[in-house]
Design a protein around this motif. Structure first.
Motif, PDB file in Angstrom:
ATOM      1  N   ILE A  63       4.745  -4.820   8.114  1.00 44.90           N
ATOM      2  CA  ILE A  63       3.743  -4.633   9.173  1.00 44.90           C
ATOM      3  C   ILE A  63       2.653  -3.691   8.680  1.00 44.90           C
ATOM      4  N   ALA A  64       3.039  -2.604   8.027  1.00 43.10           N
ATOM      5  CA  ALA A  64       2.052  -1.668   7.480  1.00 43.10           C
ATOM      6  C   ALA A  64       1.131  -2.380   6.494  1.00 43.10           C
ATOM      7  N   ALA A 110      -5.236   2.951  14.993  1.00 45.01           N
ATOM      8  CA  ALA A 110      -4.050   2.465  15.699  1.00 45.01           C
ATOM      9  C   ALA A 110      -2.844   2.425  14.761  1.00 45.01           C
ATOM     10  N   GLY A 111      -3.052   1.962  13.535  1.00 44.57           N
ATOM     11  CA  GLY A 111      -1.951   1.931  12.559  1.00 44.57           C
ATOM     12  C   GLY A 111      -1.393   3.306  12.290  1.00 44.57           C
ATOM     13  N   PHE A 117       2.631   3.484  11.198  1.00 45.19           N
ATOM     14  CA  PHE A 117       2.779   2.530  10.106  1.00 45.19           C
ATOM     15  C   PHE A 117       1.988   2.943   8.873  1.00 45.19           C
ATOM     16  N   THR A 118       0.866   3.620   9.094  1.00 43.14           N
ATOM     17  CA  THR A 118      -0.026   3.958   7.991  1.00 43.14           C
ATOM     18  C   THR A 118      -0.408   5.431   8.025  1.00 43.14           C
ATOM     19  N   LYS A 119      -0.896   5.887   6.873  1.00 43.74           N
ATOM     20  CA  LYS A 119      -1.441   7.242   6.741  1.00 43.74           C
ATOM     21  C   LYS A 119      -2.888   7.099   6.314  1.00 43.74           C
ATOM     22  N   CYS A 122      -4.369  -4.622  16.615  1.00 45.71           N
ATOM     23  CA  CYS A 122      -3.325  -3.998  15.784  1.00 45.71           C
ATOM     24  C   CYS A 122      -1.993  -3.967  16.544  1.00 45.71           C
ATOM     25  N   GLY A 123      -2.046  -3.637  17.819  1.00 46.22           N
ATOM     26  CA  GLY A 123      -0.830  -3.624  18.634  1.00 46.22           C
ATOM     27  C   GLY A 123      -0.187  -5.001  18.727  1.00 46.22           C
TER      28      GLY A 123
END
Length: 187
Positions: A30-31, A70-71, A76-78, A169-170
């Motif tokens: 997902i990321a 949003a990520g 999920f992300t940085k 993104c959601g």
């Protein structure tokens, strides 16, 4: 901020963004999808800008920033999170018709997108709470963007694009089900 600064800030943030979850996990997949969307919109924004299409460049960057933020919010992300970007300068007069058309179209599309999604996770989970929060902030963004019309088309487009990125993104993260008009999302 000027559009050139916004595009540079977004391109830099997209390039430096990384996964924040264990490698080779379902969450990593997902990321990776989120990061792919973030980078695609960064590329699109640059292509539009080089062609002189400031309206689409700006909308792509704002949408991509929504995906990026949003990520990160979902874990999920940085990346360097930005919040809703704004511009201090109006677009050239010859682009006003295109700006108006795109702004009102994104307002209609975001309105439709919100009307066809519902939280997918069980109501007793944190994922459900996340879906509800994304829905709520997106609906608030839609409402706020409407208050900018018709006097500030540039920032209304930015608000609609940014929060649409959050909602999209959601959806991609599996937090929503879609009951119609699937073409409104990048799934």
């Amino acid at each position: 901020m000027l559009i050139e600064e916004l595009l540079k800030k977004y391109a830099d943030a997209a390039e430096k963004a990384s996964a924040a979850v264990p490698a080779s996990s379902v969450l990593d997949k997902i990321a990776a999808e989120i990061l792919e969307m973030v980078r695609c919109y960064a590329s699109d924004a640059q292509v539009f800008f080089k062609r002189g299409d400031l309206v689409n460049a700006f909308a792509a960057a704002a949408y991509g920033f929504g995906w990026l933020d949003a990520g990160c919010w979902l874990g999920f992300t940085k990346a360097e999170v930005s919040g809703v970007p704004t511009l201090e300068k109006e677009f050239p007069k010859e682009l006003i018709d295109k700006l108006e058309e795109k702004t009102y179209r994104y307002q209609r599309m975001l309105t439709s997108a919100l009307s066809v999604v519902s939280a997918a996770p069980d109501s007793e989970t944190e994922s459900f709470a996340a879906a509800k929060e994304i829905f709520s902030v997106t609906a608030s963004g839609l409402s706020f963007g409407g208050t900018l019309l018709p006097d500030d088309m540039v920032n209304a487009l930015c608000v609609f694009s940014y929060w649409y990125g959050w909602l999209d993104c959601g959806v991609r993260a599996g937090l929503f089900t879609i009951s119609g008009e699937r073409h409104l999302f990048t799934i």
